[in-house]
Enzyme design. Structure first.
Site, PDB file in Angstrom:
ATOM      1  CG  HIS A 158      -2.120  -0.859   1.111  1.00  0.00           C
ATOM      2  ND1 HIS A 158      -2.099  -2.174   1.497  1.00  0.00           N
ATOM      3  CD2 HIS A 158      -3.373  -0.613   0.635  1.00  0.00           C
ATOM      4  CE1 HIS A 158      -3.286  -2.713   1.258  1.00  0.00           C
ATOM      5  NE2 HIS A 158      -4.072  -1.796   0.738  1.00  0.00           N
ATOM      6  CE  LYS A 162      -3.920  -0.556   4.818  1.00  0.00           C
ATOM      7  NZ  LYS A 162      -5.217   0.043   5.147  1.00  0.00           N
TER       8      LYS A 162
HETATM    9  P1  NAD Z   1      -7.560   9.417   4.952  1.00  0.00           P
HETATM   10  O1  NAD Z   1      -6.660   9.660   6.112  1.00  0.00           O
HETATM   11  O2  NAD Z   1      -7.230  10.034   3.632  1.00  0.00           O
HETATM   12  O3  NAD Z   1      -9.055   9.874   5.325  1.00  0.00           O
HETATM   13  C1  NAD Z   1      -9.655   9.674   6.577  1.00  0.00           C
HETATM   14  C2  NAD Z   1     -10.513  10.894   6.848  1.00  0.00           C
HETATM   15  O4  NAD Z   1     -11.300  10.648   8.039  1.00  0.00           O
HETATM   16  C3  NAD Z   1      -9.677  12.159   7.117  1.00  0.00           C
HETATM   17  O5  NAD Z   1     -10.149  13.206   6.297  1.00  0.00           O
HETATM   18  C4  NAD Z   1      -9.941  12.450   8.599  1.00  0.00           C
HETATM   19  O6  NAD Z   1      -9.922  13.831   8.903  1.00  0.00           O
HETATM   20  C5  NAD Z   1     -11.340  11.860   8.764  1.00  0.00           C
HETATM   21  N1  NAD Z   1     -11.685  11.610  10.172  1.00  0.00           N
HETATM   22  C6  NAD Z   1     -10.921  11.031  11.133  1.00  0.00           C
HETATM   23  N2  NAD Z   1     -11.576  11.061  12.309  1.00  0.00           N
HETATM   24  C7  NAD Z   1     -12.769  11.664  12.091  1.00  0.00           C
HETATM   25  C8  NAD Z   1     -13.879  12.003  12.915  1.00  0.00           C
HETATM   26  N3  NAD Z   1     -13.890  11.730  14.225  1.00  0.00           N
HETATM   27  N4  NAD Z   1     -14.931  12.620  12.335  1.00  0.00           N
HETATM   28  C9  NAD Z   1     -14.948  12.906  11.012  1.00  0.00           C
HETATM   29  N5  NAD Z   1     -13.922  12.626  10.187  1.00  0.00           N
HETATM   30  C10 NAD Z   1     -12.847  12.005  10.720  1.00  0.00           C
HETATM   31  O7  NAD Z   1      -7.672   7.817   4.819  1.00  0.00           O
HETATM   32  P2  NAD Z   1      -8.241   6.959   3.605  1.00  0.00           P
HETATM   33  O8  NAD Z   1      -7.125   6.482   2.760  1.00  0.00           O
HETATM   34  O9  NAD Z   1      -9.403   7.669   2.987  1.00  0.00           O
HETATM   35  O10 NAD Z   1      -8.752   5.669   4.414  1.00  0.00           O
HETATM   36  C11 NAD Z   1      -9.718   5.778   5.445  1.00  0.00           C
HETATM   37  C12 NAD Z   1     -10.000   4.382   6.009  1.00  0.00           C
HETATM   38  O11 NAD Z   1     -10.591   3.564   4.982  1.00  0.00           O
HETATM   39  C13 NAD Z   1      -8.744   3.622   6.472  1.00  0.00           C
HETATM   40  O12 NAD Z   1      -9.103   2.845   7.598  1.00  0.00           O
HETATM   41  C14 NAD Z   1      -8.430   2.727   5.281  1.00  0.00           C
HETATM   42  O13 NAD Z   1      -7.687   1.584   5.616  1.00  0.00           O
HETATM   43  C15 NAD Z   1      -9.829   2.376   4.841  1.00  0.00           C
HETATM   44  N6  NAD Z   1      -9.965   1.873   3.459  1.00  0.00           N
HETATM   45  C16 NAD Z   1     -10.843   0.862   3.282  1.00  0.00           C
HETATM   46  C17 NAD Z   1     -11.110   0.386   2.018  1.00  0.00           C
HETATM   47  C18 NAD Z   1     -12.173  -0.665   1.839  1.00  0.00           C
HETATM   48  O14 NAD Z   1     -12.470  -1.049   0.684  1.00  0.00           O
HETATM   49  N7  NAD Z   1     -12.792  -1.127   2.929  1.00  0.00           N
HETATM   50  C19 NAD Z   1     -10.460   0.952   0.907  1.00  0.00           C
HETATM   51  C20 NAD Z   1      -9.562   2.010   1.115  1.00  0.00           C
HETATM   52  C21 NAD Z   1      -9.326   2.473   2.410  1.00  0.00           C
END
Ligand code: NAD
Length: 269
Positions: A158, A162
């Site tokens: 990744h 991450k």
């Molecule tokens: P990122 O850090 O770019 O985005 C996360 C967002 O959540 C940020 O903007 C942050 O400010 C916000 N956030 C955190 N705490 C918060 C709160 N209390 N209230 C509101 N917003 C809040 O991360 P990302 O790459 O977008 O990934 C996010 C999550 O999704 C990770 O856990 C990642 O592993 C997961 N993910 C899952 C899949 C899937 O298919 N299930 C795919 C990609 C990423």
């Protein structure tokens, strides 16, 4: 009667949040009704469309989830474990489908979703893409066909930002392999390379994580025995696959009985 479900996106400014908003805007089956970010975030109070550098969408980014969830039939949530737990309670109060893409949740955090799932639909998956969910099924079948002469190693790569390792997807694949083999993952798992100096147990399930550059997500499931090996591989080249899967889950969950579901339920696999 036609009805277009309203969807609120949490973590709106995140890598996945922005992708989700674009997918909802591209779809004629859903509408964006709310956008949530954490307290103190620069986007709070701004129109989410303009914050993303486009035209105004009439949806203001808020740090009050209840406000954003008020007219939502589904919440799509790719944020962080503690935030997801809070959103689960509020989504259940709003009787909205809660699609959870957040990874890195502990066993205790996953168990803490149960009360919310008594009142609302929760769809949670470490990976929302069709391809990885198919890979999960294939992994289970191959593991079931092979004996413990075959070691199983799950190698994931990744991008450098991450935070959790091994990835939620790698753990899903590990669970599928363990299920296929008829064992519990904890009994055979060997998580990560750190501190491993000796030989590995025959028939183990191991994990290795690479973090580099802007890799969207790659997973190899390696089955290796003396003399031969099989590799199953999935490569995601665009986050849009996760967003489209999450949106599909949000629509699928409409009218379903409360409970916990995953993408295999959504995709009928
Ligand atoms: P990122 O850090 O770019 O985005 C996360 C967002 O959540 C940020 O903007 C942050 O400010 C916000 N956030 C955190 N705490 C918060 C709160 N209390 N209230 C509101 N917003 C809040 O991360 P990302 O790459 O977008 O990934 C996010 C999550 O999704 C990770 O856990 C990642 O592993 C997961 N993910 C899952 C899949 C899937 O298919 N299930 C795919 C990609 C990423």
């Amino acid at each position: 009667m036609t009805h277009t479900p309203g969807i609120a996106v949490t973590g709106a400014s995140g890598r996945m949040g922005q992708m989700l908003i674009r997918s909802i805007l591209d779809s004629d089956q859903a509408q964006l009704v709310g956008a949530v970010e954490r307290k103190g975030h620069a986007w709070i109070g701004q129109d989410v469309g303009t914050a993303m550098g486009g035209k105004a969408l009439g949806v203001t980014v808020t740090d009050e989830p209840l406000e954003a969830f008020a007219t939502a039939q589904a919440i799509i949530d790719f944020t962080a474990p503690e935030a997801t737990l809070e959103f689960a309670t509020l989504a259940a109060q709003a009787r909205a489908v809660h699609v959870i893409g957040t990874t890195g949740m502990s066993e205790a955090q996953i168990a803490a979703l149960k009360p919310a799932a008594r009142h609302a639909v929760i769809v949670r998956a470490g990976n929302m893409s069709l391809g990885v969910n198919l890979l999960t099924q294939l992994t289970k079948r191959v593991a079931a066909a092979l004996d413990d002469e075959f070691d199983i190693e799950i190698v994931e790569s990744h991008h450098r930002h991450k935070v959790d390792a091994p990835s939620g997807t790698a753990l899903m694949l590990g669970e599928a392999a363990a299920e296929g083999r008829g064992v519990r993952l904890e009994e055979v798992a060997d998580r990560g390379r750190d501190g491993i100096t000796g030989a590995r147990q025959r028939g183990h399930i191991g994990f290795a994580a690479l973090r580099a550059g802007d890799i969207v997500g790659e997973h190899d499931v390696l089955f290796a025995a003396p003399g031969e090996r099989i590799v199953l591989r999935h490569v995601a080249t665009d986050r849009a696959v996760f967003a489209r899967g999450a949106l599909r889950a949000a629509l699928w969950g409409q009218g379903k009985p409360p409970g916990e579901y995953d993408m295999l339920d959504v995709l009928g696999l």
